[in-house]
Every structure is written in C-alpha cells, then in structure tokens.
Motif scaffolding. Structure first.
Motif, PDB file in Angstrom:
ATOM      1  N   VAL A   1      78.151 146.714  59.100  1.00  0.00           N
ATOM      2  CA  VAL A   1      78.260 146.774  57.645  1.00  0.00           C
ATOM      3  C   VAL A   1      77.075 147.544  57.075  1.00  0.00           C
ATOM      4  O   VAL A   1      75.916 147.194  57.326  1.00  0.00           O
ATOM      5  N   ASN A   2      77.359 148.591  56.291  1.00  0.00           N
ATOM      6  CA  ASN A   2      76.256 149.360  55.698  1.00  0.00           C
ATOM      7  C   ASN A   2      76.279 149.375  54.172  1.00  0.00           C
ATOM      8  O   ASN A   2      75.473 150.057  53.541  1.00  0.00           O
ATOM      9  N   ALA A   3      77.208 148.626  53.559  1.00  0.00           N
ATOM     10  CA  ALA A   3      77.231 148.468  52.102  1.00  0.00           C
ATOM     11  C   ALA A   3      77.926 147.154  51.776  1.00  0.00           C
ATOM     12  O   ALA A   3      78.841 146.729  52.496  1.00  0.00           O
ATOM     13  N   ILE A   4      77.487 146.526  50.685  1.00  0.00           N
ATOM     14  CA  ILE A   4      77.975 145.197  50.341  1.00  0.00           C
ATOM     15  C   ILE A   4      78.638 145.220  48.968  1.00  0.00           C
ATOM     16  O   ILE A   4      78.076 145.753  48.002  1.00  0.00           O
ATOM     17  N   TYR A   5      79.836 144.651  48.889  1.00  0.00           N
ATOM     18  CA  TYR A   5      80.536 144.432  47.621  1.00  0.00           C
ATOM     19  C   TYR A   5      80.462 142.952  47.315  1.00  0.00           C
ATOM     20  O   TYR A   5      80.943 142.119  48.101  1.00  0.00           O
ATOM     21  N   ILE A   6      79.845 142.595  46.179  1.00  0.00           N
ATOM     22  CA  ILE A   6      79.646 141.201  45.812  1.00  0.00           C
ATOM     23  C   ILE A   6      80.657 140.830  44.735  1.00  0.00           C
ATOM     24  O   ILE A   6      80.592 141.321  43.605  1.00  0.00           O
ATOM     25  N   ALA A   7      81.612 139.975  45.104  1.00  0.00           N
ATOM     26  CA  ALA A   7      82.725 139.632  44.217  1.00  0.00           C
ATOM     27  C   ALA A   7      82.820 138.123  44.005  1.00  0.00           C
ATOM     28  O   ALA A   7      83.896 137.599  43.741  1.00  0.00           O
ATOM     29  N   THR A   8      81.702 137.453  44.108  1.00  0.00           N
ATOM     30  CA  THR A   8      81.645 136.023  43.825  1.00  0.00           C
ATOM     31  C   THR A   8      81.603 135.806  42.313  1.00  0.00           C
ATOM     32  O   THR A   8      81.431 136.756  41.547  1.00  0.00           O
ATOM     33  N   PRO A   9      81.709 134.566  41.842  1.00  0.00           N
ATOM     34  CA  PRO A   9      81.388 134.299  40.442  1.00  0.00           C
ATOM     35  C   PRO A   9      79.939 134.707  40.138  1.00  0.00           C
ATOM     36  O   PRO A   9      79.098 134.784  41.046  1.00  0.00           O
ATOM     37  N   PRO A  10      79.610 134.965  38.866  1.00  0.00           N
ATOM     38  CA  PRO A  10      78.297 135.512  38.514  1.00  0.00           C
ATOM     39  C   PRO A  10      77.097 134.705  38.984  1.00  0.00           C
ATOM     40  O   PRO A  10      76.025 135.273  39.229  1.00  0.00           O
ATOM     41  N   LEU A  11      77.235 133.392  39.129  1.00  0.00           N
ATOM     42  CA  LEU A  11      76.110 132.566  39.543  1.00  0.00           C
ATOM     43  C   LEU A  11      75.452 133.076  40.821  1.00  0.00           C
ATOM     44  O   LEU A  11      74.227 133.029  40.959  1.00  0.00           O
ATOM     45  N   GLN A  12      76.252 133.580  41.763  1.00  0.00           N
ATOM     46  CA  GLN A  12      75.700 134.024  43.046  1.00  0.00           C
ATOM     47  C   GLN A  12      75.296 135.500  43.077  1.00  0.00           C
ATOM     48  O   GLN A  12      74.737 135.966  44.070  1.00  0.00           O
ATOM     49  N   HIS A  13      75.574 136.247  42.025  1.00  0.00           N
ATOM     50  CA  HIS A  13      75.332 137.690  42.074  1.00  0.00           C
ATOM     51  C   HIS A  13      73.869 138.038  42.360  1.00  0.00           C
ATOM     52  O   HIS A  13      73.579 138.910  43.185  1.00  0.00           O
ATOM     53  N   GLU A  14      72.969 137.375  41.662  1.00  0.00           N
ATOM     54  CA  GLU A  14      71.554 137.725  41.806  1.00  0.00           C
ATOM     55  C   GLU A  14      71.071 137.516  43.243  1.00  0.00           C
ATOM     56  O   GLU A  14      70.491 138.425  43.858  1.00  0.00           O
ATOM     57  N   ALA A  15      71.285 136.336  43.775  1.00  0.00           N
ATOM     58  CA  ALA A  15      70.758 136.024  45.105  1.00  0.00           C
ATOM     59  C   ALA A  15      71.359 136.924  46.180  1.00  0.00           C
ATOM     60  O   ALA A  15      70.634 137.458  47.038  1.00  0.00           O
ATOM     61  N   TYR A  16      72.674 137.118  46.135  1.00  0.00           N
ATOM     62  CA  TYR A  16      73.312 137.931  47.171  1.00  0.00           C
ATOM     63  C   TYR A  16      72.920 139.406  47.034  1.00  0.00           C
ATOM     64  O   TYR A  16      72.736 140.106  48.036  1.00  0.00           O
ATOM     65  N   THR A  17      72.784 139.883  45.794  1.00  0.00           N
ATOM     66  CA  THR A  17      72.377 141.265  45.598  1.00  0.00           C
ATOM     67  C   THR A  17      70.980 141.499  46.146  1.00  0.00           C
ATOM     68  O   THR A  17      70.742 142.480  46.885  1.00  0.00           O
ATOM     69  N   ILE A  18      70.053 140.637  45.815  1.00  0.00           N
ATOM     70  CA  ILE A  18      68.682 140.812  46.283  1.00  0.00           C
ATOM     71  C   ILE A  18      68.610 140.709  47.799  1.00  0.00           C
ATOM     72  O   ILE A  18      67.888 141.470  48.468  1.00  0.00           O
ATOM     73  N   GLN A  19      69.405 139.815  48.380  1.00  0.00           N
ATOM     74  CA  GLN A  19      69.429 139.682  49.837  1.00  0.00           C
ATOM     75  C   GLN A  19      69.971 140.955  50.489  1.00  0.00           C
ATOM     76  O   GLN A  19      69.434 141.424  51.508  1.00  0.00           O
ATOM     77  N   ALA A  20      71.028 141.523  49.904  1.00  0.00           N
ATOM     78  CA  ALA A  20      71.586 142.763  50.450  1.00  0.00           C
ATOM     79  C   ALA A  20      70.589 143.905  50.332  1.00  0.00           C
ATOM     80  O   ALA A  20      70.382 144.680  51.288  1.00  0.00           O
ATOM     81  N   LEU A  21      69.956 144.030  49.168  1.00  0.00           N
ATOM     82  CA  LEU A  21      68.994 145.102  48.957  1.00  0.00           C
ATOM     83  C   LEU A  21      67.804 144.963  49.904  1.00  0.00           C
ATOM     84  O   LEU A  21      67.307 145.962  50.440  1.00  0.00           O
ATOM     85  N   ALA A  22      67.350 143.738  50.112  1.00  0.00           N
ATOM     86  CA  ALA A  22      66.232 143.499  51.026  1.00  0.00           C
ATOM     87  C   ALA A  22      66.581 143.899  52.455  1.00  0.00           C
ATOM     88  O   ALA A  22      65.705 144.291  53.235  1.00  0.00           O
ATOM     89  N   ALA A  23      67.875 143.816  52.796  1.00  0.00           N
ATOM     90  CA  ALA A  23      68.338 144.221  54.123  1.00  0.00           C
ATOM     91  C   ALA A  23      68.573 145.725  54.208  1.00  0.00           C
ATOM     92  O   ALA A  23      69.005 146.226  55.256  1.00  0.00           O
ATOM     93  N   GLY A  24      68.297 146.436  53.116  1.00  0.00           N
ATOM     94  CA  GLY A  24      68.455 147.886  53.110  1.00  0.00           C
ATOM     95  C   GLY A  24      69.876 148.357  52.913  1.00  0.00           C
ATOM     96  O   GLY A  24      70.199 149.514  53.214  1.00  0.00           O
ATOM     97  N   LYS A  25      70.733 147.475  52.366  1.00  0.00           N
ATOM     98  CA  LYS A  25      72.142 147.825  52.206  1.00  0.00           C
ATOM     99  C   LYS A  25      72.498 147.932  50.726  1.00  0.00           C
ATOM    100  O   LYS A  25      72.291 146.984  49.964  1.00  0.00           O
TER     101      LYS A  25
END
Length: 324
Positions: free
Chosen positions: A67-91
């Motif tokens: 996986v080299n890119a992440i699509y985050i389609a959860t409810p908004p509550l999880q957007h921040e944490a999952y986005t930052i985790q993906a970005l920290a992984a370089g994705k």
C-alpha cells in the motif's frame, strides 16, 4: 511511484458505490487492501469487490508495504488520527469530507503534512464533477455579469433521501460527526463557495436545536462576506415537512442568475428572463473524477485538487456558523 496502490480505512457504506470501485477504474490506480474494525464485514467487502487483502486493524493496513496511498473513509472522529498515522508512515492521504471534527483538528492534520513532507488531499469531490466545473466556467466567463450575492437553501425532513445511508446513525452524534446533518451536507456546499468566489473576509452564523429529541443543531443559518464584496446567505434546516424539501443554490449577477441543486444534475442559466438548461448524466461513481485528479497529484502529474489548506477554510466556516 508509477501506480497508486490504495488501502481504504473504513470500507463502509460510503465506499460501496460512490468511491470504492472507482479506485480500479482510473488510470495508474489499484485498490489492493481494505480495513474495517469488524473483521467479518471487512472480509465480505474484500470478497465482493475483488480486493486481495483485508484488515481489521488500521495500523496493519498503513504498514502494508504494498500500500502506497491511504483513503480514509471513516466517520470524521477518526480522520485526524488515521491521517497523521498515514502521513507519519510516508504515505499520502486522501481524506473524506468533512476533513475532521473542527478547524483545530484540521490544523493539526495540516501541520503533520508539512512536518512529514507527505501529500494530503480532502475529498471535496464536487470540484471535479462536470456539472460544477460548468458553473465555474459560466462564472469565469461572466455570463451573468458581476456576481452580487448567493442564496442557498437546504431544507430537508429528518428522513431526507439526500442523506447517505448508514447502518449506524453516527451523523447525529456530534462526538463522531462534529455536529449533525449540517456537518455532513454543508461541506459540499461551503467548499464550492470558496472554490467559486475566492478569499473570505468575514463569516458568521447561528445554529439552534429545535427538536427536543436530537443532540445536534437542526437549523443553521450562515453568512459569508468575500474579499471581492460578494455575499453568501445559507439556510440549512432538517425539520421541514417533506412537501417543503428544497435543495437550491442561486447565484445572482448583474445580467442574470445561475440556479442549481447540490444533489441533482441540472444547471439553469437565466438571462433576461430566458432560461437555458444544462443537464448532466448522473455519475455511476461520484468521486471518480476527483480520484483521477488525486492519483495524478500523488504521481506528480497534476496539482492538488483540494488541499488541506482549502479544506481548512470549510472547517472554519462550519465552526463559525455553529459557534455558541
């Protein structure tokens, strides 16, 4: 990268038709993994959509080397944490709207994007649809002359058919959605206003809860004064009788008017009392044009179709309209 290999975090109802299948339909793009906390539902989604891998843990999907890119389609509550985790992984991350719960959380997501030097795009997908691009063209061509003001009405009964289906009623839980149905639907409209009319000078609004059995505001009124002097007036009400259901945006100019729904397929240009209609075929996958632009951006073949900075503007408007 020569191909974007997507992983979806939150393969729920929103991804069944509007977005999920499109990842395999645009050039240089492939959906290779999906995640949902309910393992049985994740496995079922993967099987039905012919996706090779599924997870019930977001960290495992993010750290999947394929996986080299992440699509985050959860409810908004999880957007921040999952986005930052993906970005920290370089994705790079493509995040559903609204960007997150509030403007402060959006700023933290932006900070992470800059800190890690990884791309972030928000799914304000109407920007890429032919109907709304036509409206932008009509405005830029000054077909209605100089724009004076915009009047928007989104009046819906509580069981509105424009509200996305969901097995969970999370849209009226402010801890999960950031607000009520206003926070679910208004981002589409407010993003287009800044996309069409540019920098904002001032914004304000009122939000009230008129139904006693709801935890969220169900009537919101907001105003925007743009730097160019154009004024926007918007009303969102989710308690009207079904017969009064309205989805209408009207842009008034010195030569005429542009009218259109946010959840429809017809634009009406009125000049000197004469109406000219532009009708568009409904899209099978409403996010497909946007996903194609995101893929090009992630592959360094195009501009960011909706940056985190642009999506932050919408979050600031949501906050301004609903502040107490």
């Amino acid at each position: 990268m020569q191909e974007i290999k997507w992983g979806i975090i939150g393969c729920g109802d929103v991804t069944e038709v509007k977005s999920g299948p499109a990842f395999n339909k645009v050039p240089n793009s492939k959906l290779v993994a999906v995640m949902r906390r309910d393992a049985l539902k994740a496995a079922d989604y993967a099987k039905r959509h012919q996706v090779s891998k599924w997870y019930s843990d977001a960290s495992e999907l993010i750290n999947d080397p394929e996986v080299n890119a992440i699509y985050i389609a959860t409810p908004p509550l999880q957007h921040e944490a999952y986005t930052i985790q993906a970005l920290a992984a370089g994705k790079p991350a493509y995040v559903e709207k609204p960007m997150t719960l509030n403007a402060d959380a959006a700023r933290r997501m932006l900070k992470a994007s800059h800190q890690y030097g990884v791309k972030l795009t928000v799914a304000h997908y109407r920007r890429a649809q032919p109907m709304f691009l036509k409206i932008k063209d009509l405005l830029e061509e000054k077909r209605i002359g100089d724009v004076s003001f915009i009047q928007l009405k989104m009046l819906q009964p509580s069981n509105s058919n424009v509200i996305a289906n969901s097995t969970e009623d999370w849209r009226i839980n402010p801890a999960i959605s950031g607000g009520g149905l206003f926070h679910d639907l208004a981002p589409h409209q407010l993003d287009l206003m800044s996309y069409f009319f540019g920098e904002i000078k001032k914004s304000t609004g009122f939000a009230v809860k008129q139904q006693l059995d709801t935890p969220v505001d169900d009537l919101v009124c907001g105003q925007i004064l743009f730097e160019n002097g154009i004024i926007f007036n918007g009303t969102w009400c989710f308690t009207v009788n079904a017969a009064e259901q309205t989805d209408l945006c009207e842009i008034y100019g010195s030569k005429g008017k542009i009218s259109f729904p946010m959840f429809g397929n017809k634009v009406t240009l009125t000049l000197d009392g004469q109406a000219h209609e532009y009708v568009y075929e409904p899209l099978q996958h409403v996010e497909q044009p946007m996903i194609e632009e995101v893929v090009n951006y992630f592959l360094n073949n195009g501009e960011n179709p909706c940056s985190g900075e642009e999506a932050l503007i919408t979050m600031e408007l949501l906050d301004a309209f609903t502040k107490k």
